[in-house]
Motif scaffolding. Sequence first.
Motif, mmCIF file in Angstrom:
data_model
loop_
_atom_site.group_PDB
_atom_site.id
_atom_site.type_symbol
_atom_site.label_atom_id
_atom_site.label_comp_id
_atom_site.label_asym_id
_atom_site.label_seq_id
_atom_site.Cartn_x
_atom_site.Cartn_y
_atom_site.Cartn_z
ATOM 1 N N ASN A 1 0.384 1.118 -17.408
ATOM 2 C CA ASN A 1 1.016 0.012 -16.697
ATOM 3 C C ASN A 1 0.725 0.038 -15.202
ATOM 4 O O ASN A 1 1.310 -0.727 -14.445
ATOM 5 N N GLN A 2 -0.167 0.927 -14.800
ATOM 6 C CA GLN A 2 -0.494 1.060 -13.384
ATOM 7 C C GLN A 2 -1.072 -0.243 -12.840
ATOM 8 O O GLN A 2 -1.858 -0.919 -13.490
ATOM 9 N N ILE A 3 -0.660 -0.577 -11.628
ATOM 10 C CA ILE A 3 -1.179 -1.748 -10.938
ATOM 11 C C ILE A 3 -2.164 -1.257 -9.887
ATOM 12 O O ILE A 3 -1.824 -0.436 -9.035
ATOM 13 N N ARG A 4 -3.394 -1.758 -9.965
ATOM 14 C CA ARG A 4 -4.449 -1.399 -9.004
ATOM 15 C C ARG A 4 -4.668 -2.582 -8.079
ATOM 16 O O ARG A 4 -4.941 -3.688 -8.538
ATOM 17 N N THR A 5 -4.557 -2.334 -6.777
ATOM 18 C CA THR A 5 -4.705 -3.409 -5.811
ATOM 19 C C THR A 5 -5.651 -3.017 -4.680
ATOM 20 O O THR A 5 -5.908 -1.838 -4.450
ATOM 21 N N ALA A 6 -6.123 -4.047 -3.977
ATOM 22 C CA ALA A 6 -6.905 -3.869 -2.759
ATOM 23 C C ALA A 6 -6.129 -4.550 -1.642
ATOM 24 O O ALA A 6 -5.641 -5.671 -1.812
ATOM 25 N N GLY A 7 -5.971 -3.861 -0.530
ATOM 26 C CA GLY A 7 -5.184 -4.395 0.576
ATOM 27 C C GLY A 7 -5.948 -4.370 1.891
ATOM 28 O O GLY A 7 -6.807 -3.523 2.104
ATOM 29 N N LEU A 8 -5.589 -5.303 2.757
ATOM 30 C CA LEU A 8 -6.219 -5.453 4.058
ATOM 31 C C LEU A 8 -5.327 -4.905 5.163
ATOM 32 O O LEU A 8 -4.177 -5.315 5.294
ATOM 33 N N SER B 1 2.076 4.835 -4.932
ATOM 34 C CA SER B 1 3.524 4.716 -4.791
ATOM 35 C C SER B 1 4.058 3.979 -6.009
ATOM 36 O O SER B 1 3.308 3.638 -6.924
ATOM 37 N N GLU B 2 5.343 3.714 -5.970
ATOM 38 C CA GLU B 2 5.947 2.863 -6.993
ATOM 39 C C GLU B 2 5.735 1.409 -6.557
ATOM 40 O O GLU B 2 5.829 1.089 -5.375
ATOM 41 N N ALA B 3 5.415 0.559 -7.519
ATOM 42 C CA ALA B 3 5.175 -0.860 -7.213
ATOM 43 C C ALA B 3 6.507 -1.560 -6.981
ATOM 44 O O ALA B 3 7.377 -1.564 -7.855
ATOM 45 N N TRP B 4 6.669 -2.139 -5.796
ATOM 46 C CA TRP B 4 7.903 -2.843 -5.461
ATOM 47 C C TRP B 4 7.905 -4.186 -6.166
ATOM 48 O O TRP B 4 6.894 -4.873 -6.259
ATOM 49 N N GLY B 5 9.059 -4.588 -6.699
ATOM 50 C CA GLY B 5 9.170 -5.876 -7.361
ATOM 51 C C GLY B 5 8.731 -5.847 -8.811
ATOM 52 O O GLY B 5 8.587 -6.890 -9.443
ATOM 53 N N HIS B 6 8.493 -4.659 -9.351
ATOM 54 C CA HIS B 6 8.109 -4.479 -10.753
ATOM 55 C C HIS B 6 9.126 -3.534 -11.386
ATOM 56 O O HIS B 6 9.926 -2.921 -10.692
ATOM 57 N N PRO B 7 9.106 -3.397 -12.716
ATOM 58 C CA PRO B 7 10.058 -2.475 -13.347
ATOM 59 C C PRO B 7 9.997 -1.084 -12.730
ATOM 60 O O PRO B 7 8.922 -0.612 -12.341
ATOM 61 N N SER B 8 11.144 -0.456 -12.611
ATOM 62 C CA SER B 8 11.248 0.868 -12.008
ATOM 63 C C SER B 8 10.240 1.824 -12.637
ATOM 64 O O SER B 8 10.087 1.862 -13.859
ATOM 65 N N GLY B 9 9.553 2.580 -11.788
ATOM 66 C CA GLY B 9 8.586 3.563 -12.256
ATOM 67 C C GLY B 9 7.181 3.022 -12.440
ATOM 68 O O GLY B 9 6.277 3.779 -12.799
ATOM 69 N N THR B 10 6.960 1.727 -12.204
ATOM 70 C CA THR B 10 5.615 1.168 -12.333
ATOM 71 C C THR B 10 4.744 1.710 -11.208
ATOM 72 O O THR B 10 5.049 1.517 -10.037
ATOM 73 N N PRO B 11 3.662 2.426 -11.559
ATOM 74 C CA PRO B 11 2.827 3.024 -10.520
ATOM 75 C C PRO B 11 1.888 2.005 -9.868
ATOM 76 O O PRO B 11 1.367 1.107 -10.520
ATOM 77 N N LEU B 12 1.695 2.179 -8.570
ATOM 78 C CA LEU B 12 0.792 1.344 -7.785
ATOM 79 C C LEU B 12 -0.302 2.219 -7.199
ATOM 80 O O LEU B 12 -0.028 3.304 -6.677
ATOM 81 N N GLU B 13 -1.538 1.734 -7.283
ATOM 82 C CA GLU B 13 -2.683 2.360 -6.649
ATOM 83 C C GLU B 13 -3.235 1.324 -5.667
ATOM 84 O O GLU B 13 -3.806 0.318 -6.079
ATOM 85 N N LEU B 14 -3.002 1.549 -4.379
ATOM 86 C CA LEU B 14 -3.396 0.614 -3.325
ATOM 87 C C LEU B 14 -4.625 1.146 -2.601
ATOM 88 O O LEU B 14 -4.560 2.170 -1.933
#
Length: 136
Positions: free
Chosen positions: A5-12, A71-84
Amino acid sequence: MNGKNQIRTAGLAFVRDRRMLQARSVGKAAFYMAGGKIDPGETPEEALHREIREELDADVVGVQFLGMFESEAWGHPSGTPLELHCFLANLTSEPTPTSEIAEIRFFTRDEYAAMPFVAPGSLMVFDRMKELDLID
């Protein structure tokens, strides 16, 4: 922090007057790094280019990899991992919010941390940018 369920994002990380740009999506309370999800088969840098065109109607230039923040993805179910995957870059034109972006603002680290809703991944980037003396 890896999982299906990890969310992978690219940020500026775009800085003006020692403040970093953040975007608030329509219907969201928190400001986040401008950018978004990395599509299957897309590199983080390709996602950055696509997302910034979509969100801010601008192109990125002078792209440099700042780092990958977990980190944990904000605004998603608790514990959802974020890779920024975060990139320092400049823009070819003035950032202009598109229909999916409600607002853009520039923040110092302390201004961002004092907001009522703070995205943990973005705060990690603010901390790194402050350590590098790129923002106040």
